[in-house]
Design an enzyme around this catalytic site. Structure first.
Site, PDB file in Angstrom:
ATOM      1  N   GLY A  21      57.985  46.001  13.359  1.00  0.00           N
ATOM      2  CA  GLY A  21      56.899  46.903  14.065  1.00  0.00           C
ATOM      3  C   GLY A  21      57.860  47.282  15.505  1.00  0.00           C
ATOM      4  O   GLY A  21      58.734  46.590  15.783  1.00  0.00           O
ATOM      5  N   GLY A  22      57.075  48.341  16.022  1.00  0.00           N
ATOM      6  CA  GLY A  22      57.355  48.907  17.543  1.00  0.00           C
ATOM      7  C   GLY A  22      58.821  48.923  17.592  1.00  0.00           C
ATOM      8  O   GLY A  22      59.699  49.660  16.868  1.00  0.00           O
ATOM      9  N   TYR A 166      54.423  34.932  30.504  1.00  0.00           N
ATOM     10  CA  TYR A 166      55.207  35.894  29.862  1.00  0.00           C
ATOM     11  C   TYR A 166      56.273  36.147  30.673  1.00  0.00           C
ATOM     12  O   TYR A 166      57.629  36.229  30.272  1.00  0.00           O
ATOM     13  CB  TYR A 166      54.089  36.689  29.405  1.00  0.00           C
TER      14      TYR A 166
END
Length: 309
Positions: A21-22, A166
């Protein structure tokens, strides 16, 4: 229709991680449109299988090959490269796209969440890079590409606690990409200098900052059919290239996975501005791959025009 400069990649093999996806799915589609064989991997391949069927129905000249791989497991990664070697000879382009974020802060986050991010964002990327390089080296591939899909979070730290770990993993990607460029130069070229050019562009609702590293600054005597004593010739660019593409806010499922307990907050991430689309990042990948042989793109930073940082 093949883009100028992409003809040489027709029927070559590209690996795209996180292709379900994406950004990963958009990159896989764009490469298939240009006639490449693309191995798209993810932990679940249902979406990739659907995309492969769509590409086939659309008559794209390339092929998308779904492959189930848990990138947090090294054995899975090594098995995937072994399968690619036995079935398709090897990897010519490696696009390290897979990445994840967990809402684990530095002061109260879970160790398991930190490990999840580090294992996929840093270790998996490094393992795929190593295996792709070895695949290219053993087949004497002299024009391979390794492209890391990084993030603007690898270039600045936002005052948002759930993204700090992150961001640390993405800073690691920035360092790893530069380290990889240096090791490739040491192993395969005698380039003595690079020239950096930074250019701001605004188009299609987003702006891109592009750092272009050109590998023609070093001079080295090369033999020719009519040698002239002392005449220096420009070096060729590194035979295997490493690039980094760092997008800002891209409208994907990323925010919904980061803020999985607050879908309204996740939706607001994409409602406050005209965001980048996955296809915008895929266009950047095609641009990097289509550049002439005397140009090496080092880093691309791109963000929505309305994005403040």
């Amino acid at each position: 229709m093949a883009r100028p400069g992409m003809e040489r990649w027709r029927d070559r093999l590209a690996l795209v991680t996180g292709a379900s996806g994406g950004i990963g799915a958009a990159v896989a589609r764009a490469l298939v449109q240009q006639g490449l064989k693309v191995v798209g991997c993810a932990r679940t391949v249902g979406n990739i299988e659907e995309l492969a069927a769509e590409c086939k129905s659309a008559g794209y000249p390339g092929t998308l090959i779904p492959y189930r791989c848990d990138l947090s497991n090294e054995e899975d990664i090594l098995s995937m490269f072994s399968a690619i070697r036995s079935q398709h000879s090897g990897v010519d382009i490696c696009i390290n796209n897979a990445g994840l974020a967990r809402p684990d802060t530095l002061l109260s986050g879970s160790t398991s969440g930190w490990k999840d991010m580090f294992n996929v964002n840093v270790l998996a990327l490094s393992i795929c890079t190593r295996e792709a390089y070895q695949s290219m080296k053993e087949r004497n591939v002299d024009d391979g590409h390794i492209i890391n899909i990084n993030s603007m979070s690898g270039h600045r730290v936002l005052p948002l606690s759930v993204t700090h770990f992150y961001s640390a993993t993405k800073y690691a990607v920035t360092a790893l990409t530069e380290g990889l460029r240096q090791e490739l130069r040491e192993a395969q070229t005698h380039i003595r200098a690079t020239w950096q050019l930074r250019r701001e562009e605004a188009a299609a609702g987003y702006q891109a900052a592009i750092t272009v590293k050109l590998g023609f600054c070093g001079l080295h005597p090369l033999p020719s059919t009519s040698p002239r004593p002392g005449k220096a010739q420009p070096l060729r660019r590194p035979s295997l290239l490493a690039q980094c593409i760092s997008p800002g806010v891209v409208e994907t499922q990323f925010a919904f996975k980061l803020h999985d307990k607050d879908p309204e907050k996740a939706a607001a991430t994409y409602e406050q501005m005209k965001c980048l689309k996955p296809e915008d990042v895929a266009e950047a990948v095609i641009y990097v791959l289509s550049t002439p042989a005397h140009i090496q793109i080092g880093d691309i930073q791109m963000r929505p025009t309305e994005q403040v940082t």
